[in-house]
Design a protein around this motif. Structure first.
Motif, PDB file in Angstrom:
ATOM      1  N   SER A  66      31.900  19.986  38.190  1.00 62.96           N
ATOM      2  CA  SER A  66      32.962  20.667  38.937  1.00 62.96           C
ATOM      3  C   SER A  66      32.355  21.591  39.984  1.00 62.96           C
ATOM      4  CB  SER A  66      33.843  21.497  37.998  1.00 62.96           C
ATOM      5  OG  SER A  66      34.501  20.682  37.058  1.00 62.96           O
ATOM      6  N   LEU A  67      33.103  21.787  41.041  1.00 61.84           N
ATOM      7  CA  LEU A  67      32.763  22.770  42.068  1.00 61.84           C
ATOM      8  C   LEU A  67      34.032  23.450  42.529  1.00 61.84           C
ATOM      9  CD1 LEU A  67      30.217  21.015  44.495  1.00 61.84           C
ATOM     10  CD2 LEU A  67      29.759  22.996  43.039  1.00 61.84           C
ATOM     11  N   ARG A  68      33.887  24.676  42.957  1.00 60.33           N
ATOM     12  CA  ARG A  68      35.010  25.401  43.539  1.00 60.33           C
ATOM     13  C   ARG A  68      34.630  25.838  44.942  1.00 60.33           C
ATOM     14  NH1 ARG A  68      37.506  31.341  42.132  1.00 60.33           N
ATOM     15  NH2 ARG A  68      39.731  30.836  42.368  1.00 60.33           N
ATOM     16  N   LEU A  69      35.318  25.317  45.913  1.00 63.62           N
ATOM     17  CA  LEU A  69      35.102  25.704  47.296  1.00 63.62           C
ATOM     18  C   LEU A  69      36.009  26.873  47.653  1.00 63.62           C
ATOM     19  CD1 LEU A  69      34.933  22.227  49.073  1.00 63.62           C
ATOM     20  CD2 LEU A  69      33.122  23.486  47.895  1.00 63.62           C
ATOM     21  N   SER A  70      35.492  27.750  48.498  1.00 68.46           N
ATOM     22  CA  SER A  70      36.271  28.881  49.004  1.00 68.46           C
ATOM     23  C   SER A  70      36.258  28.854  50.521  1.00 68.46           C
ATOM     24  CB  SER A  70      35.691  30.204  48.515  1.00 68.46           C
ATOM     25  OG  SER A  70      35.670  30.287  47.116  1.00 68.46           O
ATOM     26  N   CYS A  71      37.308  29.395  51.088  1.00 69.73           N
ATOM     27  CA  CYS A  71      37.390  29.520  52.546  1.00 69.73           C
ATOM     28  C   CYS A  71      38.035  30.864  52.855  1.00 69.73           C
ATOM     29  CB  CYS A  71      38.201  28.379  53.132  1.00 69.73           C
ATOM     30  SG  CYS A  71      38.555  28.539  54.905  1.00 69.73           S
ATOM     31  N   VAL A  72      37.288  31.712  53.507  1.00 71.59           N
ATOM     32  CA  VAL A  72      37.785  33.040  53.877  1.00 71.59           C
ATOM     33  C   VAL A  72      38.198  33.024  55.346  1.00 71.59           C
ATOM     34  CG1 VAL A  72      37.250  35.485  54.068  1.00 71.59           C
ATOM     35  CG2 VAL A  72      36.310  34.144  52.168  1.00 71.59           C
ATOM     36  N   VAL A  73      39.368  33.550  55.609  1.00 72.60           N
ATOM     37  CA  VAL A  73      39.916  33.587  56.964  1.00 72.60           C
ATOM     38  C   VAL A  73      39.920  35.021  57.486  1.00 72.60           C
ATOM     39  CG1 VAL A  73      41.912  33.069  58.426  1.00 72.60           C
ATOM     40  CG2 VAL A  73      41.363  31.598  56.466  1.00 72.60           C
ATOM     41  N   SER A  74      39.439  35.199  58.698  1.00 72.48           N
ATOM     42  CA  SER A  74      39.448  36.517  59.318  1.00 72.48           C
ATOM     43  C   SER A  74      39.971  36.412  60.743  1.00 72.48           C
ATOM     44  CB  SER A  74      38.036  37.112  59.327  1.00 72.48           C
ATOM     45  OG  SER A  74      37.163  36.297  60.077  1.00 72.48           O
ATOM     46  N   GLY A  75      40.438  37.540  61.259  1.00 68.60           N
ATOM     47  CA  GLY A  75      40.894  37.578  62.637  1.00 68.60           C
ATOM     48  C   GLY A  75      42.317  37.154  62.847  1.00 68.60           C
TER      49      GLY A  75
END
Length: 124
Positions: free
Chosen positions: A17-26
């Motif tokens: 298993s893997l958990r991807l993250s995506c952080v949004v800024s601006g």
């Protein structure tokens, strides 16, 4: 300027298993439907999953349904892709994207902002 930064990719064995993250800024994260797409070597980029901006309704591609889930944390401006029972066919660069449209969409052309991608490699 809206920026999306993915993380969490890597090299794993089949079944992991893997958990991807995506952080949004601006930008205002809660305004965006958030999607995940992937591009395997020699193939076109394809839709994986999308989550709506407020109601958290999700749509998952048939190829990963039952193994992948998408979620979001609006307080942390982050969208996640939980990937279980990974298969070698899941090997790809995974991209997150933000969509300001009224309705959420699986179509790449509807997305306004894109991250640079994170590599996921699944060995057999």
């Amino acid at each position: 300027q809206v920026q999306l930064v993915e993380s969490g990719g890597g090299l794993v064995q089949a079944g992991a298993s893997l958990r991807l993250s995506c952080v949004v800024s601006g930008g205002t994260f809660s305004y965006y439907h958030m999607g995940w797409f992937r591009q395997a070597p020699g193939k076109e980029r394809e839709f994986v999953a999308v989550i709506s901006r407020v109601t958290t309704i999700t749509n998952i591609a048939d190829s990963v349904k039952g193994r992948f889930t998408i979620s979001r944390d609006n307080a942390k401006n982050t969208v996640f892709l939980q990937m279980n029972s990974l298969e070698p066919e899941d090997t790809a660069v995974y991209y997150c994207a933000a969509d300001t449209s009224l309705e959420m969409s699986p179509r790449q052309r509807d997305y306004n902002y894109w991250g640079q991608g994170t590599q996921v490699t699944v060995s057999s």
